[in-house]
Design a protein around this motif. Structure first.
Motif, PDB file in Angstrom:
ATOM      1  N   LEU A 195     -25.837 -10.747   6.804  1.00 16.09           N
ATOM      2  CA  LEU A 195     -25.377  -9.189   7.435  1.00 16.09           C
ATOM      3  C   LEU A 195     -24.654  -8.525   5.980  1.00 16.09           C
ATOM      4  N   LYS A 196     -24.412  -9.318   5.207  1.00 16.97           N
ATOM      5  CA  LYS A 196     -24.074  -8.653   3.802  1.00 16.97           C
ATOM      6  C   LYS A 196     -22.692  -7.516   3.987  1.00 16.97           C
ATOM      7  N   LEU A 197     -21.689  -8.204   4.853  1.00 17.53           N
ATOM      8  CA  LEU A 197     -20.639  -7.287   5.223  1.00 17.53           C
ATOM      9  C   LEU A 197     -19.766  -7.154   3.993  1.00 17.53           C
ATOM     10  N   LYS A 198     -19.036  -5.988   3.791  1.00 21.88           N
ATOM     11  CA  LYS A 198     -18.266  -5.828   2.708  1.00 21.88           C
ATOM     12  C   LYS A 198     -16.818  -5.861   3.249  1.00 21.88           C
ATOM     13  N   ARG A 199     -16.147  -6.552   2.419  1.00 22.70           N
ATOM     14  CA  ARG A 199     -14.587  -6.654   2.917  1.00 22.70           C
ATOM     15  C   ARG A 199     -14.012  -5.135   2.504  1.00 22.70           C
ATOM     16  N   ASP A 200     -12.969  -5.007   3.592  1.00 22.39           N
ATOM     17  CA  ASP A 200     -12.397  -3.530   3.551  1.00 22.39           C
ATOM     18  C   ASP A 200     -11.616  -3.593   2.281  1.00 22.39           C
ATOM     19  N   THR A 201     -11.186  -2.480   1.834  1.00 23.63           N
ATOM     20  CA  THR A 201     -10.079  -2.335   0.683  1.00 23.63           C
ATOM     21  C   THR A 201      -8.890  -2.319   1.344  1.00 23.63           C
ATOM     22  N   ALA A 202      -8.196  -3.155   0.555  1.00 27.70           N
ATOM     23  CA  ALA A 202      -6.738  -3.514   1.195  1.00 27.70           C
ATOM     24  C   ALA A 202      -5.932  -2.278   0.950  1.00 27.70           C
ATOM     25  N   ALA A 203      -5.277  -1.905   2.006  1.00 26.04           N
ATOM     26  CA  ALA A 203      -4.021  -0.793   1.842  1.00 26.04           C
ATOM     27  C   ALA A 203      -3.310  -0.907   0.713  1.00 26.04           C
ATOM     28  N   LYS A 204      -2.945   0.180  -0.114  1.00 26.69           N
ATOM     29  CA  LYS A 204      -2.056   0.134  -1.379  1.00 26.69           C
ATOM     30  C   LYS A 204      -0.530   0.154  -0.776  1.00 26.69           C
ATOM     31  N   LYS A 205       0.215  -0.990  -1.039  1.00 21.31           N
ATOM     32  CA  LYS A 205       1.527  -1.040  -0.533  1.00 21.31           C
ATOM     33  C   LYS A 205       2.456  -0.005  -1.512  1.00 21.31           C
ATOM     34  N   PRO A 206       3.248   0.612  -0.966  1.00 18.37           N
ATOM     35  CA  PRO A 206       4.175   1.541  -1.473  1.00 18.37           C
ATOM     36  C   PRO A 206       5.379   0.640  -2.488  1.00 18.37           C
ATOM     37  N   GLU A 207       5.655   1.449  -3.575  1.00 15.70           N
ATOM     38  CA  GLU A 207       6.794   0.962  -4.436  1.00 15.70           C
ATOM     39  C   GLU A 207       7.902   1.899  -3.666  1.00 15.70           C
ATOM     40  N   LEU A 208       9.157   1.417  -3.708  1.00 14.73           N
ATOM     41  CA  LEU A 208      10.454   1.799  -3.416  1.00 14.73           C
ATOM     42  C   LEU A 208      10.971   2.737  -4.431  1.00 14.73           C
ATOM     43  N   THR A 209      11.418   3.830  -4.134  1.00 11.01           N
ATOM     44  CA  THR A 209      12.620   4.461  -5.211  1.00 11.01           C
ATOM     45  C   THR A 209      13.740   4.083  -4.964  1.00 11.01           C
ATOM     46  N   ASP A 210      14.626   4.107  -5.981  1.00 11.49           N
ATOM     47  CA  ASP A 210      16.148   3.814  -5.654  1.00 11.49           C
ATOM     48  C   ASP A 210      16.874   4.673  -4.246  1.00 11.49           C
ATOM     49  N   ARG A 211      16.251   6.001  -4.149  1.00  9.32           N
ATOM     50  CA  ARG A 211      16.663   6.347  -2.876  1.00  9.32           C
ATOM     51  C   ARG A 211      16.359   5.760  -1.639  1.00  9.32           C
ATOM     52  N   LYS A 212      14.736   5.420  -1.660  1.00 11.51           N
ATOM     53  CA  LYS A 212      14.427   4.788  -0.624  1.00 11.51           C
ATOM     54  C   LYS A 212      14.994   3.327  -0.556  1.00 11.51           C
ATOM     55  N   SER A 213      15.243   2.767  -1.443  1.00 11.95           N
ATOM     56  CA  SER A 213      15.950   1.408  -1.355  1.00 11.95           C
ATOM     57  C   SER A 213      17.177   1.552  -0.650  1.00 11.95           C
ATOM     58  N   ALA A 214      18.137   2.506  -1.094  1.00 10.30           N
ATOM     59  CA  ALA A 214      19.519   2.925  -0.622  1.00 10.30           C
ATOM     60  C   ALA A 214      19.433   3.159   0.802  1.00 10.30           C
ATOM     61  N   ARG A 215      18.504   4.089   1.463  1.00  5.23           N
ATOM     62  CA  ARG A 215      18.295   4.296   2.496  1.00  5.23           C
ATOM     63  C   ARG A 215      17.928   3.053   3.504  1.00  5.23           C
ATOM     64  N   TYR A 216      16.939   2.366   3.108  1.00 13.35           N
ATOM     65  CA  TYR A 216      16.809   1.097   3.872  1.00 13.35           C
ATOM     66  C   TYR A 216      17.955  -0.019   3.834  1.00 13.35           C
ATOM     67  N   GLY A 217      18.859   0.075   3.082  1.00 14.71           N
ATOM     68  CA  GLY A 217      19.891  -0.732   2.560  1.00 14.71           C
ATOM     69  C   GLY A 217      20.727  -0.450   3.666  1.00 14.71           C
TER      70      GLY A 217
END
Length: 199
Positions: A9-31
């Motif tokens: 069937l020659k199925l192609k693998r879907d491209t993996a979603a790009k995982k984001p990098e956290l900024t210091d601000r987002k890291s603090a928010r999640y913290g």
């Protein structure tokens, strides 16, 4: 089976979603968000942010933490014991590890049942769009941003055979200068220590 009928069937693998990098601000928010969650989640978050390790790898046996030589050993990473590796101990985590050592705990984190699912639930509840792997992405990109891409491969123990051959010759001492790639950004560690001391 003699053959895989799906191969034609020659199925192609879907491209993996790009995982984001956290900024210091987002890291603090999640913290800050994690202050309302169980302590294991806060601890796992901080260990991964400063080492780039996977969720399961944040459960480090205390006998794998060498305060004298300031290094930590991941004895059972992804891929099993044959992939065990050591990293320089991030400065931001030293006081925390020392407190755990004095408390006689056996592991840095004690997981509940299905910790990955609990983390996904947290992300969904808070609309944080945060996978735990974002912390690994953040760490690797901070290293790359400081022109330490090769050291990052060694520090996070990537599993590619090519990476293994080229970078695994690095000793812990060779990558020690990158121990604080994420900097001394801490999620109110000092407040947590003070609260513990007051108990």
């Amino acid at each position: 089976m003699d053959a895989n009928p799906l191969a034609s069937l020659k199925l192609k693998r879907d491209t993996a979603a790009k995982k984001p990098e956290l900024t210091d601000r987002k890291s603090a928010r999640y913290g800050n968000m994690l202050k309302q969650e169980p302590e294991w989640m806060q601890t796992a978050f901080d260990i991964s942010l400063h080492t780039g390790c996977r969720l399961r790898e944040t459960r480090i046996p205390m006998n794998c933490i060498d305060s004298r030589r300031t290094r930590s050993r991941f004895a059972s990473p992804k891929g099993g014991e044959s992939r065990a590796f050591s990293v320089p101990m991030p400065s931001a985590l030293r006081p925390f590890f020392e407190r755990l050592r004095k408390s006689k705990q056996k592991f840095t984190v004690e997981f509940p049942f299905q910790p990955s699912r609990r983390w996904q639930q947290f992300s969904s509840d808070q609309e944080a769009a945060l996978t735990f792997h974002c912390l690994r992405v953040t760490y690797v990109n901070r290293c790359a941003g400081r022109r330490a891409a090769e050291a990052a491969m060694r520090l996070v123990n990537h599993s590619s055979e090519l990476i293994h051959q080229i970078y695994q010759r690095e000793r812990v001492e060779d990558v020690a200068q990158w121990r604080d790639a994420v900097g001394h950004f801490q999620h109110n560690w000092n407040r947590r220590f003070a609260a513990d001391a007051a108990r």
